[in-house]
Design an enzyme around this catalytic site. Structure first.
Site, PDB file in Angstrom:
ATOM      1  N   HIS A  53       1.665  70.058  -0.590  1.00 25.80           N
ATOM      2  CA  HIS A  53       2.884  69.708  -1.316  1.00 25.80           C
ATOM      3  C   HIS A  53       3.609  70.983  -1.743  1.00 25.80           C
ATOM      4  O   HIS A  53       3.046  72.083  -1.661  1.00 25.80           O
ATOM      5  CB  HIS A  53       2.558  68.827  -2.537  1.00 25.80           C
TER       6      HIS A  53
HETATM    7  P1  TYD Z   1      -3.212  66.122  -6.269  1.00 25.45           P
HETATM    8  O1  TYD Z   1      -1.821  66.605  -6.528  1.00 25.45           O
HETATM    9  O2  TYD Z   1      -3.413  65.183  -5.130  1.00 25.45           O
HETATM   10  O3  TYD Z   1      -4.209  67.357  -6.104  1.00 25.45           O
HETATM   11  P2  TYD Z   1      -4.188  68.582  -5.039  1.00 25.45           P
HETATM   12  O4  TYD Z   1      -3.061  69.481  -5.408  1.00 25.45           O
HETATM   13  O5  TYD Z   1      -5.473  69.272  -5.222  1.00 25.45           O
HETATM   14  O6  TYD Z   1      -4.080  68.043  -3.658  1.00 25.45           O
HETATM   15  O7  TYD Z   1      -3.752  65.465  -7.604  1.00 25.45           O
HETATM   16  C1  TYD Z   1      -4.911  64.633  -7.641  1.00 25.45           C
HETATM   17  C2  TYD Z   1      -4.716  63.569  -8.721  1.00 25.45           C
HETATM   18  O8  TYD Z   1      -4.653  64.155 -10.012  1.00 25.45           O
HETATM   19  C3  TYD Z   1      -3.444  62.771  -8.549  1.00 25.45           C
HETATM   20  O9  TYD Z   1      -3.768  61.427  -8.853  1.00 25.45           O
HETATM   21  C4  TYD Z   1      -2.522  63.288  -9.590  1.00 25.45           C
HETATM   22  C5  TYD Z   1      -3.458  63.784 -10.672  1.00 25.45           C
HETATM   23  N1  TYD Z   1      -2.945  64.947 -11.418  1.00 25.45           N
HETATM   24  C6  TYD Z   1      -2.609  64.797 -12.751  1.00 25.45           C
HETATM   25  O10 TYD Z   1      -2.682  63.705 -13.338  1.00 25.45           O
HETATM   26  N2  TYD Z   1      -2.158  65.894 -13.441  1.00 25.45           N
HETATM   27  C7  TYD Z   1      -2.068  67.116 -12.855  1.00 25.45           C
HETATM   28  O11 TYD Z   1      -1.674  68.113 -13.520  1.00 25.45           O
HETATM   29  C8  TYD Z   1      -2.428  67.263 -11.466  1.00 25.45           C
HETATM   30  C9  TYD Z   1      -2.327  68.579 -10.765  1.00 25.45           C
HETATM   31  C10 TYD Z   1      -2.861  66.137 -10.795  1.00 25.45           C
END
Ligand code: TYD
Length: 141
Positions: A53
């Site tokens: 992302h």
């Molecule tokens: P995600 O963005 O998929 O993680 P990565 O960047 O490692 O691929 O986030 C995983 C889950 O955690 C998703 O359900 C969103 C949640 N999340 C939060 O609630 N707060 C946050 O600050 C972050 C980074 C993720």
């Protein structure tokens, strides 16, 4: 506007003595932003790709406080950089609007992510083509 050229490694001072090491990371001093949030990632393995992302507003510093991982950063204009995060006193600074993939996690990896903004899902771009469109539009302004 920041670009992929702003991506850089940061080195933090290791306070080491016979008891071990202590590393300090202070917002606005050791990092170019005020810390609003931190989260950490562990239990990923060498087959997993995380991230995938871009963030419209958030800047990050990523530190493998344990183990190792790699991060690939793309600007959506054809440029990319790969960093290997393998020392607990170094981090990589990521400006807003870069695409990131984290991968090749060692079993013991704990990836600490320090962010300049509170969590807001609306500032995440999770589709690569949308990211490229937004970057291209920004460049035309
Ligand atoms: P995600 O963005 O998929 O993680 P990565 O960047 O490692 O691929 O986030 C995983 C889950 O955690 C998703 O359900 C969103 C949640 N999340 C939060 O609630 N707060 C946050 O600050 C972050 C980074 C993720």
């Amino acid at each position: 506007m920041s670009t992929i050229n702003d991506v850089r490694m940061l080195e933090f001072k290791e306070h080491g003595d016979e008891r071990g090491y202590l590393v300090v990371v202070e917002g606005e001093r050791d990092l170019p932003f005020k810390i609003q949030r931190l989260f950490y990632i562990y239990g990923s393995d060498s087959k997993v790709v995380r991230g995938q992302h871009a963030n419209r507003n958030s800047e990050f510093v990523l530190i493998n406080v344990a183990g190792t991982s790699k991060i690939k950063i793309k600007d959506g204009l054809g440029n990319e950089i790969i960093f290997c995060l393998n020392r607990p006193h170094t981090g990589v600074y990521l400006p807003a609007m870069v695409w990131k993939d984290m991968y090749d996690f060692s079993e013991d990896a704990v990836l600490l992510c320090i962010a300049s903004e509170h969590y807001d899902e609306n500032e995440y771009i999770r589709d690569y083509d949308t990211f490229v469109r937004e970057v291209t539009k920004q460049g035309e302004r």
